[in-house]
Design an enzyme around this catalytic site. Structure first.
Site, PDB file in Angstrom:
ATOM      1  N   HIS A  90     -14.200  36.748 -15.214  1.00  0.00           N
ATOM      2  CA  HIS A  90     -14.739  35.396 -15.091  1.00  0.00           C
ATOM      3  C   HIS A  90     -13.811  34.336 -15.686  1.00  0.00           C
ATOM      4  O   HIS A  90     -13.592  33.278 -15.106  1.00  0.00           O
ATOM      5  CB  HIS A  90     -16.115  35.346 -15.766  1.00  0.00           C
ATOM      6  CG  HIS A  90     -17.023  34.302 -15.202  1.00  0.00           C
ATOM      7  ND1 HIS A  90     -18.393  34.358 -15.360  1.00  0.00           N
ATOM      8  CD2 HIS A  90     -16.796  33.186 -14.474  1.00  0.00           C
ATOM      9  CE1 HIS A  90     -18.949  33.309 -14.753  1.00  0.00           C
ATOM     10  NE2 HIS A  90     -17.997  32.599 -14.225  1.00  0.00           N
TER      11      HIS A  90
ATOM     12  N   SER B 193     -18.443  26.085  -5.609  1.00  0.00           N
ATOM     13  CA  SER B 193     -18.782  24.657  -5.604  1.00  0.00           C
ATOM     14  C   SER B 193     -18.092  23.909  -4.465  1.00  0.00           C
ATOM     15  O   SER B 193     -17.518  22.839  -4.675  1.00  0.00           O
ATOM     16  CB  SER B 193     -18.429  24.003  -6.953  1.00  0.00           C
ATOM     17  OG  SER B 193     -19.191  24.550  -7.993  1.00  0.00           O
ATOM     18  N   PRO B 194     -18.127  24.441  -3.236  1.00  0.00           N
ATOM     19  CA  PRO B 194     -17.494  23.749  -2.110  1.00  0.00           C
ATOM     20  C   PRO B 194     -18.204  22.456  -1.728  1.00  0.00           C
ATOM     21  O   PRO B 194     -17.667  21.676  -0.932  1.00  0.00           O
ATOM     22  CB  PRO B 194     -17.573  24.781  -0.983  1.00  0.00           C
ATOM     23  CG  PRO B 194     -18.794  25.585  -1.304  1.00  0.00           C
ATOM     24  CD  PRO B 194     -18.792  25.690  -2.816  1.00  0.00           C
ATOM     25  N   LEU B 195     -19.386  22.234  -2.304  1.00  0.00           N
ATOM     26  CA  LEU B 195     -20.114  20.981  -2.073  1.00  0.00           C
ATOM     27  C   LEU B 195     -20.091  20.100  -3.321  1.00  0.00           C
ATOM     28  O   LEU B 195     -20.978  19.267  -3.522  1.00  0.00           O
ATOM     29  CB  LEU B 195     -21.561  21.277  -1.657  1.00  0.00           C
ATOM     30  CG  LEU B 195     -21.706  22.073  -0.358  1.00  0.00           C
ATOM     31  CD1 LEU B 195     -23.170  22.332  -0.033  1.00  0.00           C
ATOM     32  CD2 LEU B 195     -21.031  21.346   0.802  1.00  0.00           C
ATOM     33  N   GLY B 196     -19.061  20.286  -4.162  1.00  0.00           N
ATOM     34  CA  GLY B 196     -18.929  19.435  -5.342  1.00  0.00           C
ATOM     35  C   GLY B 196     -20.134  19.501  -6.254  1.00  0.00           C
ATOM     36  O   GLY B 196     -20.604  18.482  -6.753  1.00  0.00           O
ATOM     37  N   ARG B 197     -20.656  20.720  -6.459  1.00  0.00           N
ATOM     38  CA  ARG B 197     -21.842  20.947  -7.300  1.00  0.00           C
ATOM     39  C   ARG B 197     -23.042  20.137  -6.804  1.00  0.00           C
ATOM     40  O   ARG B 197     -23.819  19.589  -7.583  1.00  0.00           O
ATOM     41  CB  ARG B 197     -21.546  20.639  -8.770  1.00  0.00           C
ATOM     42  CG  ARG B 197     -20.452  21.530  -9.344  1.00  0.00           C
ATOM     43  CD  ARG B 197     -20.404  21.484 -10.850  1.00  0.00           C
ATOM     44  NE  ARG B 197     -19.344  22.335 -11.376  1.00  0.00           N
ATOM     45  CZ  ARG B 197     -19.423  23.660 -11.547  1.00  0.00           C
ATOM     46  NH1 ARG B 197     -20.534  24.280 -11.229  1.00  0.00           N
ATOM     47  NH2 ARG B 197     -18.410  24.349 -12.037  1.00  0.00           N
ATOM     48  N   GLY B 198     -23.148  20.062  -5.475  1.00  0.00           N
ATOM     49  CA  GLY B 198     -24.285  19.382  -4.854  1.00  0.00           C
ATOM     50  C   GLY B 198     -24.079  17.902  -4.626  1.00  0.00           C
ATOM     51  O   GLY B 198     -24.885  17.254  -3.955  1.00  0.00           O
ATOM     52  N   PHE B 199     -23.003  17.343  -5.158  1.00  0.00           N
ATOM     53  CA  PHE B 199     -22.755  15.907  -5.028  1.00  0.00           C
ATOM     54  C   PHE B 199     -22.576  15.503  -3.561  1.00  0.00           C
ATOM     55  O   PHE B 199     -23.046  14.448  -3.127  1.00  0.00           O
ATOM     56  CB  PHE B 199     -21.508  15.528  -5.834  1.00  0.00           C
ATOM     57  CG  PHE B 199     -21.188  14.058  -5.824  1.00  0.00           C
ATOM     58  CD1 PHE B 199     -21.921  13.169  -6.599  1.00  0.00           C
ATOM     59  CD2 PHE B 199     -20.156  13.553  -5.041  1.00  0.00           C
ATOM     60  CE1 PHE B 199     -21.636  11.809  -6.593  1.00  0.00           C
ATOM     61  CE2 PHE B 199     -19.856  12.206  -5.032  1.00  0.00           C
ATOM     62  CZ  PHE B 199     -20.599  11.328  -5.815  1.00  0.00           C
TER      63      PHE B 199
ATOM     64  N   TYR C 128     -24.761  34.385 -15.987  1.00  0.00           N
ATOM     65  CA  TYR C 128     -25.912  33.641 -15.478  1.00  0.00           C
ATOM     66  C   TYR C 128     -27.197  34.268 -16.002  1.00  0.00           C
ATOM     67  O   TYR C 128     -27.578  35.357 -15.618  1.00  0.00           O
ATOM     68  CB  TYR C 128     -25.920  33.618 -13.949  1.00  0.00           C
ATOM     69  CG  TYR C 128     -24.610  33.184 -13.321  1.00  0.00           C
ATOM     70  CD1 TYR C 128     -23.711  32.360 -14.012  1.00  0.00           C
ATOM     71  CD2 TYR C 128     -24.264  33.591 -12.039  1.00  0.00           C
ATOM     72  CE1 TYR C 128     -22.518  31.976 -13.429  1.00  0.00           C
ATOM     73  CE2 TYR C 128     -23.062  33.187 -11.452  1.00  0.00           C
ATOM     74  CZ  TYR C 128     -22.196  32.391 -12.154  1.00  0.00           C
ATOM     75  OH  TYR C 128     -21.012  32.016 -11.574  1.00  0.00           O
TER      76      TYR C 128
END
Length: 333
Positions: free
Chosen positions: A130, A210-216, A61
């Site tokens: 990684h 990404s438990p929120l689907g990358r913000g989706f 990152y």
């Protein structure tokens, strides 16, 4: 904030951590829109107040910029945080990302020294590979990581996006405390590819990024055009064209369920992940969302609610893959 053991070696973390990737660019491009360093640091500090002291970063990152930002945030309070970082994407001596993989023992040692310097600390709590380097046997990479534990530079080691077979080979060399992969209502492959079974058998913790689907799942995105031009989600098939709208139809059902329960879709989705005994590390760079996410850890779902969620999005129903074809070749290997 409730806490949980990651693995069987003594690492304890909150059930919810903070993914820091979006707080800086990667190779000059924004990840989830523009980031502000001051706001990001304030979010890390607020997370600590809420009991979220598990920070997830990586040398990728930036590259390296994210670790340096975290160093600023934790300065003077290092002992209050549990820091996880990762290595394996090759970064050259000019701090340029090559996008190749390197898991050779010499690079393992070089990477940890660089990360320790950037993080402003003399040890990392959890050090992940990684991505698997296909040119280096996992036993060699983990052997070098084990040496870092012996030297005191690393407390516990983990792997990211690897197969059950690779996990078994690695665990024979040195106890693995955590495996990280993408997992959410929209990405449930770990339930079908055997990884969760292997982790349970070996006593290894599972960390869901990404438990929120990358913000989706937040519901703020209404069309593929809502992504900024340099937002990397434009490259993900799941959020392109017809796939986006098919998945949006599924999300609307989750939104309706969340509204009936008096919570946000994000909180419902996080509560589901956490209810499976998984540590979730949703990423955010804003205080508003860290507070919303933290509240999800206290939400209890009934067995009927879980069953309903899983019937809305059964395993395999999500439209589109989570990475492009090239990147999919480096996961679950």
């Amino acid at each position: 904030m409730k806490r949980i053991n990651l693995g069987s070696q003594g690492l304890e973390v909150p059930v919810e951590g903070l993914g820091c990737m979006g707080m800086t660019t990667i190779a000059g491009g924004d990840i989830y829109g523009k980031a502000n360093e001051e706001e990001s640091i304030a979010t890390i500090h607020r997370a600590l107040e809420l009991g979220i002291n598990f920070l997830d970063t990586a040398d990728l990152y930036g590259p390296l910029l994210n670790e340096r930002l975290i160093a600023k945030a934790i300065k003077g309070d290092r002992e209050k945080y549990t820091i996880a970082t990762k290595f394996g994407f090759k970064i050259d001596d000019n701090e340029q990302l090559t996008w190749g993989f390197n898991g050779k023992p010499g690079y393992v040692k070089k990477s940890i020294d660089r990360s320790l310097k950037n993080l402003g600390t003399d040890y990392v709590d959890l050090y992940y590979l990684h991505r698997l380097d296909p040119a280096t046997p996992i036993e060699e990479t983990v052997g070098a990581m084990s040496d870092l534990v012996t030297s005191g530079k690393v407390r516990y080691i983990g792997l990211s996006e690897v197969s059950g077979e690779t996990i078994r080979k690695a665990h024979q060399v040195h106890p693995i405390s955590a495996v990280q992969t993408e997992y959410s209502l929209f990405e449930r492959e770990p339930e079908t590819n055997g990884i969760l079974d292997v982790l349970k058998e070996l006593g290894i913790g599972f960390v869901a990024y990404s438990p929120l689907g990358r913000g989706f799942i937040t519901g703020e995105l209404k069309s593929p055009d809502d992504f900024a031009e340099d937002d990397f989600r434009r490259q993900i098939p799941r959020y392109q064209g017809e796939n986006f709208y098919k998945n949006l139809d599924l999300l609307k059902q989750i939104q309706a369920m969340a509204e009936n329960k008096g919570i946000t879709p994000s909180q419902l989705a996080l509560a589901w992940v956490i209810s499976n005994g998984v540590v979730a590390i949703p990423g955010t760079k804003r205080i508003k969302y860290i507070e919303e996410n933290a509240a999800a850890a206290d939400i209890v779902l009934t067995s009927e609610e879980k069953a309903k969620l899983e019937s809305i999005i059964p395993v395999g129903v999500t439209a589109g893959t989570r990475y492009d074809a090239q990147q999919m070749q480096s996961v679950n290997v």
